[in-house]
Design a protein around this motif. Structure first.
Motif, PDB file in Angstrom:
ATOM      1  N   TYR A 139       0.839  -1.193   0.000  1.00 31.89           N
ATOM      2  CA  TYR A 139       0.000   0.000   0.000  1.00 31.89           C
ATOM      3  C   TYR A 139       0.876   1.245   0.000  1.00 31.89           C
ATOM      4  O   TYR A 139       1.959   1.231   0.580  1.00 31.89           O
ATOM      5  N   LYS A 143      -5.989  -0.436  -7.891  1.00 28.50           N
ATOM      6  CA  LYS A 143      -6.639  -1.630  -8.401  1.00 28.50           C
ATOM      7  C   LYS A 143      -7.468  -1.237  -9.611  1.00 28.50           C
ATOM      8  O   LYS A 143      -8.442  -0.483  -9.500  1.00 28.50           O
ATOM      9  N   ARG A 151      -2.565  -5.310  -9.343  1.00 31.14           N
ATOM     10  CA  ARG A 151      -2.567  -3.997  -8.701  1.00 31.14           C
ATOM     11  C   ARG A 151      -1.328  -3.226  -9.121  1.00 31.14           C
ATOM     12  O   ARG A 151      -0.249  -3.793  -9.273  1.00 31.14           O
ATOM     13  N   THR A 183      -9.682   1.770  -8.352  1.00 24.23           N
ATOM     14  CA  THR A 183      -9.860   1.931  -6.907  1.00 24.23           C
ATOM     15  C   THR A 183      -8.498   2.218  -6.297  1.00 24.23           C
ATOM     16  O   THR A 183      -7.552   1.448  -6.496  1.00 24.23           O
ATOM     17  N   GLU A 185      -6.269   2.186  -3.226  1.00 20.95           N
ATOM     18  CA  GLU A 185      -6.179   1.565  -1.901  1.00 20.95           C
ATOM     19  C   GLU A 185      -5.066   2.260  -1.124  1.00 20.95           C
ATOM     20  O   GLU A 185      -3.885   1.989  -1.334  1.00 20.95           O
ATOM     21  N   ARG A 188      -4.935  -0.811   4.124  1.00 21.27           N
ATOM     22  CA  ARG A 188      -5.705  -2.053   4.057  1.00 21.27           C
ATOM     23  C   ARG A 188      -7.209  -1.794   4.184  1.00 21.27           C
ATOM     24  O   ARG A 188      -8.014  -2.408   3.496  1.00 21.27           O
ATOM     25  N   SER A 191      -9.996   2.701   1.124  1.00 23.54           N
ATOM     26  CA  SER A 191      -9.935   2.709  -0.330  1.00 23.54           C
ATOM     27  C   SER A 191     -11.154   3.435  -0.885  1.00 23.54           C
ATOM     28  O   SER A 191     -12.171   3.579  -0.200  1.00 23.54           O
TER      29      SER A 191
END
Length: 245
Positions: A139, A143, A151, A183, A185, A188, A191
């Motif tokens: 991260y 995505k 990713r 998306t 992110e 975790r 997002s």
């Protein structure tokens, strides 16, 4: 950083990008001012001003205590003004809030200034310029809408957009001006969907990832808020690391 004046209260969604109304958030920024002992300017519409620092927070009673200037002649016009604005800087962030009911009182042998906690706080910052660098491989990441594509690693994030490492084997490689639905992110559990426009693309050598710079085309209010919190937390961590060093 250029000076900005406080906009009048408004229901305009753009105004909410700078305005904080939640008491908890306002208190957190007041604690930052107290901890950092950042200089606070109290100014009137007529141009009268004094400089002070926050000395104490009376949370149960919702009151601020500030240091009174030694030159009493500068304080009188500020105390007499019906309109008073406080301005302070924390790194790249500029804070402004209205001050009402300011009084001078004597305490512990010295004169101090007291005022109610502000009900609204405006926070301005050069968010486009501040970039949060990626701290790991997982991260932040992008995505893509196509489920079969991997990713994309995000190198850094700002309020204006993201820098990506686009793998050479992920085709087609987007061109400058193209838009990417994806998306983002951030962490975790954080997002949001977004639309990005490719601003520049640098090809990688011998199979190395391409370097892409993308700007946000549109962000939902909840997404903009999540991004702002992410940037704020990164700035706070940076300040703490510099202080510890």
């Amino acid at each position: 950083m250029s000076d900005l004046t406080i906009p009048a209260p408004s229901s305009d969604p753009a105004d909410a990008d700078f305005r904080l109304d939640a008491p908890g958030e306002i208190m957190n920024w007041m604690r930052e001012l107290l901890r950092s002992q950042a200089r606070v300017q109290l100014s009137t519409p007529e141009g009268e001003a004094i400089h002070t620092v926050l000395r104490a927070l009376d949370t149960p009673h919702g009151m601020l205590t500030m240091e009174a200037p030694r030159a009493g002649d500068t304080l009188a016009p500020v105390l007499a003004s019906d309109e008073l604005v406080a301005t302070a800087y924390l790194d790249r962030i500029k804070l402004q809030f209205d001050v009402s009911g300011l009084v001078a009182i004597h305490g512990d042998g010295a004169e101090v200034l007291r005022a109610p906690m502000p009900l609204r706080l405006y926070r301005f910052q050069r968010r486009q310029a501040y970039r949060v660098a990626s701290a790991g491989q997982l991260y932040p990441a992008l995505k893509l809408a196509q489920a079969d594509l991997p990713r994309i690693r995000v190198v850094n994030v700002s309020a204006g957009g993201v820098a990506l490492q686009w793998p050479a084997n992920v085709v087609p490689v987007p061109r400058v001006g193209e838009e990417i639905a994806a998306t983002l992110e951030l962490e975790r559990e954080v997002s949001f969907t977004t639309l990005l426009r490719v601003q520049h693309m640098a090809d990688g050598d011998a199979g190395a990832p391409h370097q892409a710079g993308c700007a946000f085309v549109s962000l939902a209010p909840t997404a903009a808020r999540a991004l702002q919190v992410f940037i704020d937390q990164a700035q706070k961590r940076e300040r703490l690391m510099r202080r510890d060093a």
